[in-house]
Structures are given as C-alpha cells and as structure tokens.
Design a protein around this motif. Structure first.
Motif, PDB file in Angstrom:
ATOM      1  N   GLU A   1       8.736 -27.732  32.799  1.00  0.00           N
ATOM      2  CA  GLU A   1       7.419 -28.289  32.469  1.00  0.00           C
ATOM      3  C   GLU A   1       7.519 -29.793  32.223  1.00  0.00           C
ATOM      4  O   GLU A   1       6.639 -30.557  32.622  1.00  0.00           O
ATOM      5  CB  GLU A   1       6.817 -27.576  31.258  1.00  0.00           C
ATOM      6  CG  GLU A   1       5.370 -27.985  30.999  1.00  0.00           C
ATOM      7  CD  GLU A   1       4.630 -27.088  30.021  1.00  0.00           C
ATOM      8  OE1 GLU A   1       3.455 -27.395  29.720  1.00  0.00           O
ATOM      9  OE2 GLU A   1       5.206 -26.085  29.544  1.00  0.00           O
ATOM     10  N   PHE A   2       8.590 -30.230  31.554  1.00  0.00           N
ATOM     11  CA  PHE A   2       8.830 -31.658  31.343  1.00  0.00           C
ATOM     12  C   PHE A   2       8.840 -32.401  32.689  1.00  0.00           C
ATOM     13  O   PHE A   2       8.202 -33.452  32.858  1.00  0.00           O
ATOM     14  CB  PHE A   2      10.168 -31.840  30.618  1.00  0.00           C
ATOM     15  CG  PHE A   2      10.454 -33.234  30.137  1.00  0.00           C
ATOM     16  CD1 PHE A   2      10.252 -33.581  28.813  1.00  0.00           C
ATOM     17  CD2 PHE A   2      10.943 -34.208  30.998  1.00  0.00           C
ATOM     18  CE1 PHE A   2      10.526 -34.869  28.346  1.00  0.00           C
ATOM     19  CE2 PHE A   2      11.223 -35.489  30.556  1.00  0.00           C
ATOM     20  CZ  PHE A   2      11.002 -35.826  29.223  1.00  0.00           C
ATOM     21  N   GLN A   3       9.542 -31.838  33.656  1.00  0.00           N
ATOM     22  CA  GLN A   3       9.675 -32.479  34.962  1.00  0.00           C
ATOM     23  C   GLN A   3       8.362 -32.446  35.755  1.00  0.00           C
ATOM     24  O   GLN A   3       8.010 -33.424  36.428  1.00  0.00           O
ATOM     25  CB  GLN A   3      10.789 -31.811  35.776  1.00  0.00           C
ATOM     26  CG  GLN A   3      12.181 -31.997  35.188  1.00  0.00           C
ATOM     27  CD  GLN A   3      12.657 -33.441  35.283  1.00  0.00           C
ATOM     28  OE1 GLN A   3      12.074 -34.360  34.726  1.00  0.00           O
ATOM     29  NE2 GLN A   3      13.740 -33.655  36.018  1.00  0.00           N
ATOM     30  N   ILE A   4       7.639 -31.346  35.665  1.00  0.00           N
ATOM     31  CA  ILE A   4       6.346 -31.245  36.367  1.00  0.00           C
ATOM     32  C   ILE A   4       5.377 -32.292  35.840  1.00  0.00           C
ATOM     33  O   ILE A   4       4.649 -32.948  36.609  1.00  0.00           O
ATOM     34  CB  ILE A   4       5.753 -29.827  36.199  1.00  0.00           C
ATOM     35  CG1 ILE A   4       6.477 -28.838  37.108  1.00  0.00           C
ATOM     36  CG2 ILE A   4       4.263 -29.815  36.509  1.00  0.00           C
ATOM     37  CD1 ILE A   4       6.187 -28.998  38.586  1.00  0.00           C
ATOM     38  N   LEU A   5       5.339 -32.475  34.522  1.00  0.00           N
ATOM     39  CA  LEU A   5       4.441 -33.476  33.943  1.00  0.00           C
ATOM     40  C   LEU A   5       4.811 -34.883  34.421  1.00  0.00           C
ATOM     41  O   LEU A   5       3.929 -35.686  34.752  1.00  0.00           O
ATOM     42  CB  LEU A   5       4.480 -33.398  32.417  1.00  0.00           C
ATOM     43  CG  LEU A   5       3.832 -32.150  31.809  1.00  0.00           C
ATOM     44  CD1 LEU A   5       4.115 -32.073  30.308  1.00  0.00           C
ATOM     45  CD2 LEU A   5       2.327 -32.136  32.062  1.00  0.00           C
ATOM     46  N   ASN A   6       6.090 -35.186  34.473  1.00  0.00           N
ATOM     47  CA  ASN A   6       6.518 -36.487  34.986  1.00  0.00           C
ATOM     48  C   ASN A   6       6.125 -36.658  36.452  1.00  0.00           C
ATOM     49  O   ASN A   6       5.655 -37.732  36.864  1.00  0.00           O
ATOM     50  CB  ASN A   6       8.031 -36.657  34.837  1.00  0.00           C
ATOM     51  CG  ASN A   6       8.427 -37.239  33.489  1.00  0.00           C
ATOM     52  OD1 ASN A   6       7.706 -38.039  32.914  1.00  0.00           O
ATOM     53  ND2 ASN A   6       9.573 -36.824  32.978  1.00  0.00           N
TER      54      ASN A   6
ATOM     55  N   LEU B   1      22.917 -26.345  22.892  1.00  0.00           N
ATOM     56  CA  LEU B   1      21.630 -27.045  22.775  1.00  0.00           C
ATOM     57  C   LEU B   1      21.514 -28.134  23.825  1.00  0.00           C
ATOM     58  O   LEU B   1      22.466 -28.881  24.076  1.00  0.00           O
ATOM     59  CB  LEU B   1      21.522 -27.679  21.376  1.00  0.00           C
ATOM     60  CG  LEU B   1      20.393 -28.689  21.152  1.00  0.00           C
ATOM     61  CD1 LEU B   1      19.038 -27.989  21.159  1.00  0.00           C
ATOM     62  CD2 LEU B   1      20.602 -29.447  19.840  1.00  0.00           C
ATOM     63  N   ARG B   2      20.335 -28.213  24.446  1.00  0.00           N
ATOM     64  CA  ARG B   2      20.007 -29.323  25.340  1.00  0.00           C
ATOM     65  C   ARG B   2      18.623 -29.846  24.961  1.00  0.00           C
ATOM     66  O   ARG B   2      17.692 -29.068  24.764  1.00  0.00           O
ATOM     67  CB  ARG B   2      19.982 -28.881  26.805  1.00  0.00           C
ATOM     68  CG  ARG B   2      21.312 -28.435  27.364  1.00  0.00           C
ATOM     69  CD  ARG B   2      22.309 -29.577  27.499  1.00  0.00           C
ATOM     70  NE  ARG B   2      23.543 -29.143  28.144  1.00  0.00           N
ATOM     71  CZ  ARG B   2      24.534 -28.530  27.542  1.00  0.00           C
ATOM     72  NH1 ARG B   2      24.445 -28.262  26.249  1.00  0.00           N
ATOM     73  NH2 ARG B   2      25.616 -28.167  28.207  1.00  0.00           N
TER      74      ARG B   2
ATOM     75  N   TRP C   1      20.433 -24.601  32.973  1.00  0.00           N
ATOM     76  CA  TRP C   1      19.621 -25.475  32.133  1.00  0.00           C
ATOM     77  C   TRP C   1      18.379 -25.990  32.851  1.00  0.00           C
ATOM     78  O   TRP C   1      17.297 -26.051  32.268  1.00  0.00           O
ATOM     79  CB  TRP C   1      20.457 -26.647  31.618  1.00  0.00           C
ATOM     80  CG  TRP C   1      21.530 -26.243  30.652  1.00  0.00           C
ATOM     81  CD1 TRP C   1      22.878 -26.245  30.870  1.00  0.00           C
ATOM     82  CD2 TRP C   1      21.351 -25.743  29.312  1.00  0.00           C
ATOM     83  NE1 TRP C   1      23.560 -25.786  29.756  1.00  0.00           N
ATOM     84  CE2 TRP C   1      22.639 -25.476  28.783  1.00  0.00           C
ATOM     85  CE3 TRP C   1      20.231 -25.503  28.518  1.00  0.00           C
ATOM     86  CZ2 TRP C   1      22.844 -24.981  27.502  1.00  0.00           C
ATOM     87  CZ3 TRP C   1      20.429 -25.003  27.230  1.00  0.00           C
ATOM     88  CH2 TRP C   1      21.711 -24.752  26.735  1.00  0.00           C
ATOM     89  N   ASP C   2      18.523 -26.363  34.123  1.00  0.00           N
ATOM     90  CA  ASP C   2      17.371 -26.933  34.815  1.00  0.00           C
ATOM     91  C   ASP C   2      16.377 -25.881  35.307  1.00  0.00           C
ATOM     92  O   ASP C   2      15.386 -26.216  35.949  1.00  0.00           O
ATOM     93  CB  ASP C   2      17.809 -27.840  35.978  1.00  0.00           C
ATOM     94  CG  ASP C   2      18.579 -27.097  37.057  1.00  0.00           C
ATOM     95  OD1 ASP C   2      18.769 -25.874  36.943  1.00  0.00           O
ATOM     96  OD2 ASP C   2      18.988 -27.759  38.029  1.00  0.00           O
TER      97      ASP C   2
END
Length: 237
Positions: free
Chosen positions: A89-94, A9-10, A81-82
């Motif tokens: 999507e988390f990174q694109i939003l940031n 899990l990550r 993982w990355d």
C-alpha cells in the motif's frame, strides 16, 4: 523511501515527514506520552490521528474483515517483505502520487514477522478538511461539476493502471478546496489488463445505490451520468 531493519521488524518511511525513531512511530502509547494524539475514528479497528511536525498522520493497524476476520484478526501469511500489505500500500500510494492522483502521502509502513505470519501497520497523511461522499450527500446535493471532477480523478487512477478493489463512496473524499481524493488502497495493485476497469465503475455505482437506500443520500441518474462524462476520455476537437 528509507528502510529500518531489526530482527523480524521492517519499517519503510519517508524521512522528510517522520522525525521520530521509526521503530517507535507505530506505538500509540508513545504518541500519547508525547501528547500528540489529536483524534480517532472507529471502523474495522481504531484509526489514530497523530500530530507530526508539519502534518497530521492517520495510524492504522491492518485487520481482517468478514467471517475469517473473527477467527484470525490481524495475522497474514508471510511470503516476503515486499509482499506484505503495508509495504504494497505504501508503494501504491507513492506510484499514484507520482501519476498526479490525489491520494494521501504515505509516511511509514511496518511489518512484524511472527513465525509464518506477520502483522502490519500504516501511517498516511490525514487529508486536511475533507469529508467522505456519504457524509456530504446525506446533507446536500453536489454541484454538477463535482461529479465530473470525481469521474476525472478515477480516470487518472485507472490511467495509472491501479485497480482499486474496494472503490466505494466511503473511499472518496472532498476537501474544503473542492479537491477530490481517493483513499484506502489495501489489497489494491497495478494491473495492466483492462477488463477490471468497468468492474470498478460498476462497483462504485452499486455503492451509490446502496447508500441511497440505506442513508437516503442525494443522488440521481443525472449525477451518475455526469460522473461518467468526467471519467470518459476527453475527445479533442
């Protein structure tokens, strides 16, 4: 961004927005026990709206669409993982928020490895008091300046080199302060080439025409030209 790791899990999360244990925040039952489920929406799957300490979150489980999605609902081939869809999507939003584009704040992303595959989830901030363009245009016309605003917001996204591979009018919101928001960045990415940008715009035009035929939305060639005028670079005199 903080990272929680345990076995296969990550979880990547913003600790300023998430005060509950990261390993529990994707469990709908957990939120139901806390009486923090405040709504839901149905699409490819169910999006659950949850009340966090200071904002409302939208919890979404990644599901496949199309014919292949009927065979393999929610499993994706694991590489690293990355490269998981939730992390990206988390990174694109940031990245977009740092570029000044109106997109939801990412709160937490999860990936769970299952043999050679993984499953994924994402929690983003629910944009307050906002509706998508389809809903709005079914009821009334938009003022000219709003089409210009939409064009400018898309331009900001493109200037940040983000290719929104599913740019359609369901993914464009307007809130009660007349701010334009862009949502749903699954499978999107940073692309420093230029040839995809006109394709994004043409895809959006097809979306307008499709919804005009399907739902009789208020839309005209004049509306489109206003949007394009907002998108095009401003010439300084």
């Amino acid at each position: 961004m903080k990272t929680f790791e345990k076995g296969k899990l990550r979880v990547w999360y913003d600790e300023a927005l998430l005060s509950v244990p990261p390993e529990q925040c994707f469990d709908v039952g957990f939120w139901q026990q806390q009486e923090r489920i405040v709504g839901q929406a149905s699409g490819r799957g169910t999006t659950w709206f949850i009340q966090l300490d200071n904002v409302q979150g939208a919890l979404r489980h990644y599901r496949r669409g199309g014919l292949f999605g009927k065979l393999v609902r929610d499993h994706y081939l694991f590489c690293q993982w990355d490269k998981t869809r939730s992390y990206q999507e988390f990174q694109i939003l940031n990245h977009l928020r740092q570029a000044g584009v109106n997109v939801p704040r990412p709160i937490a992303a999860r990936a769970v490895k299952k043999h050679v595959c993984y499953q994924a989830d994402l929690i983003t901030e629910k944009v307050p008091n906002a509706r998508d363009l389809v809903t709005i245009l079914q009821e009334n016309t938009l003022r000219d300046e709003m089409y210009v605003k939409i064009g400018r917001e898309i331009r900001k996204m493109h200037d940040a080199q983000v290719n929104h591979t599913d740019l359609n009018i369901h993914n464009i919101l307007i809130d009660d302060r007349e701010r334009v928001w862009i949502i749903d960045f699954d499978k999107c990415g940073v692309d420093f080439s230029q040839d995809w940008k006109s394709g994004n715009i043409q895809r959006l035009l097809r979306s307008f025409k499709k919804e005009q035929s399907k739902h009789n939305i208020f839309f005209s060639e004049h509306s489109w030209q206003l949007l394009v005028s907002g998108y095009l670079p401003q010439v300084k005199e």
